[in-house]
Design a protein around this motif. Structure first.
Motif, PDB file in Angstrom:
ATOM      1  N   ILE A 364       0.829  -1.202   0.000  1.00  0.00           N
ATOM      2  CA  ILE A 364       0.000   0.000   0.000  1.00  0.00           C
ATOM      3  C   ILE A 364       0.867   1.257   0.000  1.00  0.00           C
ATOM      4  CG2 ILE A 364      -1.721   1.313   1.294  1.00  0.00           C
ATOM      5  CD1 ILE A 364      -2.722  -1.333   2.429  1.00  0.00           C
ATOM      6  N   GLU A 365       1.913   1.254   0.802  1.00  0.00           N
ATOM      7  CA  GLU A 365       2.760   2.432   0.945  1.00  0.00           C
ATOM      8  C   GLU A 365       3.353   2.849  -0.393  1.00  0.00           C
ATOM      9  OE1 GLU A 365       6.483   3.916   3.750  1.00  0.00           O
ATOM     10  OE2 GLU A 365       6.124   1.774   3.467  1.00  0.00           O
ATOM     11  N   VAL A 366       3.759   1.867  -1.203  1.00  0.00           N
ATOM     12  CA  VAL A 366       4.382   2.164  -2.492  1.00  0.00           C
ATOM     13  C   VAL A 366       3.355   2.707  -3.478  1.00  0.00           C
ATOM     14  CG1 VAL A 366       5.630   1.191  -4.447  1.00  0.00           C
ATOM     15  CG2 VAL A 366       6.165   0.436  -2.124  1.00  0.00           C
ATOM     16  N   GLN A 367       2.198   2.050  -3.563  1.00  0.00           N
ATOM     17  CA  GLN A 367       1.157   2.502  -4.488  1.00  0.00           C
ATOM     18  C   GLN A 367       0.675   3.907  -4.120  1.00  0.00           C
ATOM     19  OE1 GLN A 367       0.562   0.801  -7.114  1.00  0.00           O
ATOM     20  NE2 GLN A 367       1.436  -1.182  -6.589  1.00  0.00           N
ATOM     21  N   SER A 368       0.540   4.160  -2.826  1.00  0.00           N
ATOM     22  CA  SER A 368       0.108   5.482  -2.376  1.00  0.00           C
ATOM     23  C   SER A 368       1.150   6.544  -2.707  1.00  0.00           C
ATOM     24  CB  SER A 368      -0.156   5.448  -0.866  1.00  0.00           C
ATOM     25  OG  SER A 368      -0.498   6.726  -0.381  1.00  0.00           O
ATOM     26  N   ALA A 369       2.430   6.221  -2.514  1.00  0.00           N
ATOM     27  CA  ALA A 369       3.500   7.173  -2.836  1.00  0.00           C
ATOM     28  C   ALA A 369       3.512   7.487  -4.329  1.00  0.00           C
ATOM     29  CB  ALA A 369       4.852   6.620  -2.399  1.00  0.00           C
ATOM     30  N   LEU A 370       3.284   6.469  -5.166  1.00  0.00           N
ATOM     31  CA  LEU A 370       3.215   6.703  -6.605  1.00  0.00           C
ATOM     32  C   LEU A 370       2.034   7.621  -6.935  1.00  0.00           C
ATOM     33  CD1 LEU A 370       4.064   6.229  -9.518  1.00  0.00           C
ATOM     34  CD2 LEU A 370       2.777   4.070  -9.477  1.00  0.00           C
ATOM     35  N   GLY A 371       0.898   7.377  -6.309  1.00  0.00           N
ATOM     36  CA  GLY A 371      -0.251   8.242  -6.507  1.00  0.00           C
ATOM     37  C   GLY A 371       0.052   9.679  -6.122  1.00  0.00           C
ATOM     38  N   ASP A 372       0.734   9.858  -4.989  1.00  0.00           N
ATOM     39  CA  ASP A 372       1.083  11.206  -4.541  1.00  0.00           C
ATOM     40  C   ASP A 372       1.972  11.916  -5.558  1.00  0.00           C
ATOM     41  OD1 ASP A 372      -0.345  10.748  -2.223  1.00  0.00           O
ATOM     42  OD2 ASP A 372       1.416  10.306  -0.994  1.00  0.00           O
ATOM     43  N   ALA A 373       2.971  11.196  -6.068  1.00  0.00           N
ATOM     44  CA  ALA A 373       3.902  11.802  -7.025  1.00  0.00           C
ATOM     45  C   ALA A 373       3.186  12.192  -8.318  1.00  0.00           C
ATOM     46  CB  ALA A 373       5.044  10.838  -7.320  1.00  0.00           C
ATOM     47  N   LEU A 374       2.310  11.313  -8.796  1.00  0.00           N
ATOM     48  CA  LEU A 374       1.567  11.612 -10.020  1.00  0.00           C
ATOM     49  C   LEU A 374       0.599  12.782  -9.805  1.00  0.00           C
ATOM     50  CD1 LEU A 374       0.900   7.931 -11.079  1.00  0.00           C
ATOM     51  CD2 LEU A 374       2.243   9.583 -12.395  1.00  0.00           C
ATOM     52  N   ARG A 375       0.002  12.839  -8.626  1.00  0.00           N
ATOM     53  CA  ARG A 375      -0.940  13.931  -8.340  1.00  0.00           C
ATOM     54  C   ARG A 375      -0.202  15.269  -8.302  1.00  0.00           C
ATOM     55  NH1 ARG A 375      -2.198  15.778  -3.343  1.00  0.00           N
ATOM     56  NH2 ARG A 375      -1.379  13.873  -2.396  1.00  0.00           N
ATOM     57  N   VAL A 376       0.966  15.306  -7.661  1.00  0.00           N
ATOM     58  CA  VAL A 376       1.749  16.536  -7.612  1.00  0.00           C
ATOM     59  C   VAL A 376       2.166  16.966  -9.019  1.00  0.00           C
ATOM     60  CG1 VAL A 376       3.933  17.531  -6.816  1.00  0.00           C
ATOM     61  CG2 VAL A 376       2.549  16.169  -5.247  1.00  0.00           C
ATOM     62  N   ALA A 377       2.408  15.981  -9.882  1.00  0.00           N
ATOM     63  CA  ALA A 377       2.786  16.276 -11.266  1.00  0.00           C
ATOM     64  C   ALA A 377       1.577  16.606 -12.135  1.00  0.00           C
ATOM     65  CB  ALA A 377       3.541  15.086 -11.865  1.00  0.00           C
ATOM     66  N   GLU A 378       0.404  16.654 -11.522  1.00  0.00           N
ATOM     67  CA  GLU A 378      -0.857  16.984 -12.194  1.00  0.00           C
ATOM     68  C   GLU A 378      -1.233  15.950 -13.248  1.00  0.00           C
ATOM     69  OE1 GLU A 378      -0.821  21.026 -13.545  1.00  0.00           O
ATOM     70  OE2 GLU A 378      -0.395  21.837 -11.551  1.00  0.00           O
ATOM     71  N   ARG A 379      -0.777  14.714 -13.054  1.00  0.00           N
ATOM     72  CA  ARG A 379      -1.198  13.600 -13.915  1.00  0.00           C
ATOM     73  C   ARG A 379      -2.318  12.875 -13.161  1.00  0.00           C
ATOM     74  NH1 ARG A 379       4.688  11.191 -15.560  1.00  0.00           N
ATOM     75  NH2 ARG A 379       3.422   9.374 -16.099  1.00  0.00           N
ATOM     76  N   TYR A 380      -3.473  13.543 -13.106  1.00  0.00           N
ATOM     77  CA  TYR A 380      -4.514  13.159 -12.165  1.00  0.00           C
ATOM     78  C   TYR A 380      -5.159  11.812 -12.481  1.00  0.00           C
ATOM     79  CZ  TYR A 380      -4.000  18.010 -10.710  1.00  0.00           C
ATOM     80  OH  TYR A 380      -3.487  19.204 -10.263  1.00  0.00           O
ATOM     81  N   GLY A 381      -5.382  11.512 -13.751  1.00  0.00           N
ATOM     82  CA  GLY A 381      -5.973  10.218 -14.084  1.00  0.00           C
ATOM     83  C   GLY A 381      -5.087   9.070 -13.669  1.00  0.00           C
ATOM     84  N   GLU A 382      -3.776   9.195 -13.930  1.00  0.00           N
ATOM     85  CA  GLU A 382      -2.829   8.155 -13.527  1.00  0.00           C
ATOM     86  C   GLU A 382      -2.735   8.072 -11.997  1.00  0.00           C
ATOM     87  OE1 GLU A 382       0.900   8.128 -16.145  1.00  0.00           O
ATOM     88  OE2 GLU A 382      -0.022  10.080 -16.567  1.00  0.00           O
ATOM     89  N   ALA A 383      -2.806   9.224 -11.345  1.00  0.00           N
ATOM     90  CA  ALA A 383      -2.763   9.230  -9.878  1.00  0.00           C
ATOM     91  C   ALA A 383      -3.951   8.459  -9.312  1.00  0.00           C
ATOM     92  CB  ALA A 383      -2.761  10.660  -9.352  1.00  0.00           C
ATOM     93  N   ALA A 385      -5.557   6.079 -10.672  1.00  0.00           N
ATOM     94  CA  ALA A 385      -5.343   4.648 -10.904  1.00  0.00           C
ATOM     95  C   ALA A 385      -4.387   4.056  -9.866  1.00  0.00           C
ATOM     96  CB  ALA A 385      -4.797   4.432 -12.313  1.00  0.00           C
ATOM     97  N   ALA A 386      -3.352   4.818  -9.495  1.00  0.00           N
ATOM     98  CA  ALA A 386      -2.423   4.337  -8.467  1.00  0.00           C
ATOM     99  C   ALA A 386      -3.131   4.206  -7.121  1.00  0.00           C
ATOM    100  CB  ALA A 386      -1.229   5.282  -8.347  1.00  0.00           C
ATOM    101  N   TYR A 387      -3.983   5.195  -6.802  1.00  0.00           N
ATOM    102  CA  TYR A 387      -4.744   5.092  -5.552  1.00  0.00           C
ATOM    103  C   TYR A 387      -5.741   3.930  -5.620  1.00  0.00           C
ATOM    104  CZ  TYR A 387      -2.885   9.717  -4.344  1.00  0.00           C
ATOM    105  OH  TYR A 387      -2.061  10.773  -4.050  1.00  0.00           O
ATOM    106  N   ASP A 388      -6.280   3.665  -6.814  1.00  0.00           N
ATOM    107  CA  ASP A 388      -7.150   2.490  -6.982  1.00  0.00           C
ATOM    108  C   ASP A 388      -6.410   1.236  -6.534  1.00  0.00           C
ATOM    109  OD1 ASP A 388      -9.221   3.981  -8.050  1.00  0.00           O
ATOM    110  OD2 ASP A 388      -8.762   3.488 -10.136  1.00  0.00           O
ATOM    111  N   ALA A 389      -5.157   1.111  -6.982  1.00  0.00           N
ATOM    112  CA  ALA A 389      -4.357  -0.068  -6.637  1.00  0.00           C
ATOM    113  C   ALA A 389      -4.110  -0.138  -5.133  1.00  0.00           C
ATOM    114  CB  ALA A 389      -3.030  -0.032  -7.394  1.00  0.00           C
ATOM    115  N   ALA A 390      -3.870   1.014  -4.513  1.00  0.00           N
ATOM    116  CA  ALA A 390      -3.636   1.025  -3.062  1.00  0.00           C
ATOM    117  C   ALA A 390      -4.896   0.626  -2.309  1.00  0.00           C
ATOM    118  CB  ALA A 390      -3.163   2.407  -2.618  1.00  0.00           C
ATOM    119  N   ILE A 391      -6.032   1.203  -2.703  1.00  0.00           N
ATOM    120  CA  ILE A 391      -7.288   0.922  -2.002  1.00  0.00           C
ATOM    121  C   ILE A 391      -7.720  -0.522  -2.200  1.00  0.00           C
ATOM    122  CG2 ILE A 391      -9.763   1.495  -2.005  1.00  0.00           C
ATOM    123  CD1 ILE A 391      -8.903   4.428  -2.489  1.00  0.00           C
TER     124      ILE A 391
END
Length: 566
Positions: A364-383, A385-391
């Motif tokens: 979970i920690e890794v998927q969430s961190a990836l989501g955070d990085a993508l969200r900060v980069a404004e790649r919101y759809g990909e972010a 999806a990463a949070y989907d994987a974490a949840i």
């Protein structure tokens, strides 16, 4: 308890500070080297600072201020070997110098020359802070094979709660290393305010000790309690899972006198890493890594400080070499990605996390961190999806998981998928009903959509109650009152929001609108001009603000479509 002990440590055991006295400028080359070193030091460029100070020392080798500064620069850069020779010279020129002694003792312990380390500590007397001197003295006795003398050294640490707590924690570690797990467990369970969990390491040690005496259930209980208090920690989760699976978990918190000494240095590094003394914390962390190259937590702390100081190459070096089999590996890689991002290499950081997520798809920690990085980069759809994987890895969501739904909600909202975003925000509130950030984000979004304003007002009032000193949340309260036509009520909240966050263009723009509605037109125009001076901002229509200055808010509202006012 840990926070209060940290404050006491900083007050009672603040270590050495670098002397800033300029060396005698006896030659232009000496002055130039010194000034260049000070410029580098001002930028926290420890590598350059050490190089220039070494040049100055070649010209003026007996200058104590130069020696002290050079030692600090070398150690902060992770070059302890480069500091030891200078420390020997400083100790000769100024016996008992704290900087010199701490480096000399650390190097002696790293070389397992415990007799030399003991002599150095005994000769130094009060020049070394009592906590560090006491802890290192105890571990030196362990290195000499005298566990009874070590216990006596640890027991001598008294005088305030911090000294006693850390002394007893290290005594428990030494007892566990000697195989007396029952005595160690007793000490760790009986701190002044409950279990002696002065830091994360103490929690790990306690759980490992309990397993050695077949008290696995208790070990799981303390780990579960810790995990329930925040986002899951990879090391605690790994330990908990191995204990739950019935694995033969050994006591590994300290494995010898060197690792115990590194834990002592890390104790101070952690406590002294606050902003007012973080260079001292960095030095202790680097010394801990020198004493025990396997002290991953020391590397992580050093990297964290170096990143804050924008020394990204040194931060990456501190993280290098963490073995993949270490439970800290994922944390180190996540930190490395953060360092890449902070250095401006956003895509490199995302690539590091993408590779990590592919290698550890069930973390979970890794998927969430990836989501955070993508969200900060404004790649919101990909972010999202990463949070989907974490949840998806959370079959039974607990209150601690609210943040996953909240961050996915932000990503969905920014990606233009409001129904999914609203569902996420509401699920986050089911898990943790009083989270101010969620209440504010959902409430403000409803206000902007002009719907469910009574519900939005209730949410935002609860958010303000939870975080009364947050300017953005206070702005939301003033804004929902404005949108409900309750202009007089909105004024004090908007004034408070600007007081809390004076340089935010949107808050200043909002205050201008509210002031206009209560007839304070001159003040409104002033706030709109301030908003323009602070802009642009992603959600601020600069042309619209200029139009308000030209014709006033009422005319702008009459020109707008219904529901778009404000």
């Amino acid at each position: 308890m840990r926070q209060s002990l940290g404050r006491m440590l900083r007050g009672a055991c603040l270590g050495f500070l670098v002397l800033a006295a300029a060396p005698g400028a006896r030659a232009t080359s000496l002055s130039g080297a010194y000034l260049a070193a000070m410029q580098a030091d001002f930028r926290n460029d420890y590598v350059a600072s050490a190089e220039y100070l070494d040049r100055a020392l070649a010209i003026d080798p007996q200058n104590i201020a130069l020696m002290q500064n050079s030692i600090v620069a070398h150690v902060a850069a992770g070059d302890v070997a480069g500091a030891t020779g200078i420390a020997d010279g400083l100790a000769e020129a100024m016996p008992g110098n704290q900087i010199a002694v701490v480096v000399q003792v650390s190097d002696a312990i790293a070389k397992e020359d415990f007799a030399a380390a003991r002599d150095l500590l005994d000769e130094a007397g009060p020049s070394v802070p009592p906590l560090l001197a006491g802890l290192l003295s105890g571990w030196v006795e362990v290195g000499m094979g005298d566990f009874s003398a070590a216990q006596e050294r640890f027991d001598l640490l008294k005088g305030n709660a911090a000294l006693e707590a850390y002394g007893q924690y290290h005594k428990a570690l030494a007892l566990a290393l000697a195989g007396d797990f029952l005595s160690a467990a007793t000490i760790l369970a009986n701190g002044e305010d409950g279990p002696l969990h002065v830091n994360l390491g103490a929690l790990v040690a306690h759980a490992q000790v309990l397993v050695q005496i077949d008290r696995d259930t208790e070990a799981l209980e303390i780990l579960d309690e810790a995990l329930a208090g925040g986002i899951p920690n990879a090391v605690l989760l790994d330990l908990r899972d191995r204990i739950a699976a019935g694995e033969n978990v050994a006591f590994t918190r300290v494995t010898n006198a060197r690792s115990g000494s590194a834990e002592a240095l890390l104790t101070l590094a952690d406590a002294l890493s606050a902003s007012e003394s973080e260079r001292i914390g960095l030095m202790h962390a680097q010394l801990a890594a020198h004493v025990d190259p396997g002290a991953v937590e020391a590397r992580l702390l050093a990297a964290d400080i170096l990143e804050r100081e924008e020394q990204f190459d040194l931060a990456s070096q501190a993280l290098a070499g963490v073995p993949q089999e270490s439970p800290w590996y994922m944390t180190a890689e996540i930190r490395r990605a953060s360092t890449q991002n902070a250095a401006g290499d956003t895509e490199g950081g995302i690539a590091t996390l993408t590779d990590l997520a592919a290698a550890y798809p069930e973390q979970i920690e890794v998927q969430s961190a990836l989501g955070d990085a993508l969200r900060v980069a404004e790649r919101y759809g990909e972010a999202a999806a990463a949070y989907d994987a974490a949840i998806a890895l959370v079959p039974d969501p607990q209150p601690v998981h609210w943040v996953l739904y909240y961050t996915r909600g932000i990503s969905n909202e920014r990606a233009g998928n409001w129904p999914a975003a609203e569902a996420d925000f509401r699920e986050a509130l089911v898990l943790s009903p009083d989270q101010p950030m969620v209440l504010n984000y959902l409430g403000y979004s409803l206000v902007e959509q002009g719907r469910d304003l009574d519900e939005a007002l209730d949410m935002i009032e609860r958010a303000v109650a939870g975080q009364p000193d947050d300017g953005y949340i206070t702005d939301s309260l003033g804004w929902v009152l404005y949108r409900m036509g309750r202009f007089e009520e909105a004024v004090p909240h908007m004034l408070r929001a600007v007081e809390l966050t004076p340089d935010d263009p949107i808050i200043n723009d909002h205050l201008g609108d509210v002031l206009w509605k209560v007839g304070r037109t001159r003040e409104a125009e002033f706030q709109w001009r301030r908003a323009l001076s602070f802009g642009p901002a992603p959600d601020l229509d600069m042309d619209r603000v200029r139009r308000k200055l030209e014709v006033g808010l009422d005319q702008v509202l009459s020109e707008a479509d219904p529901g778009t006012d404000g």
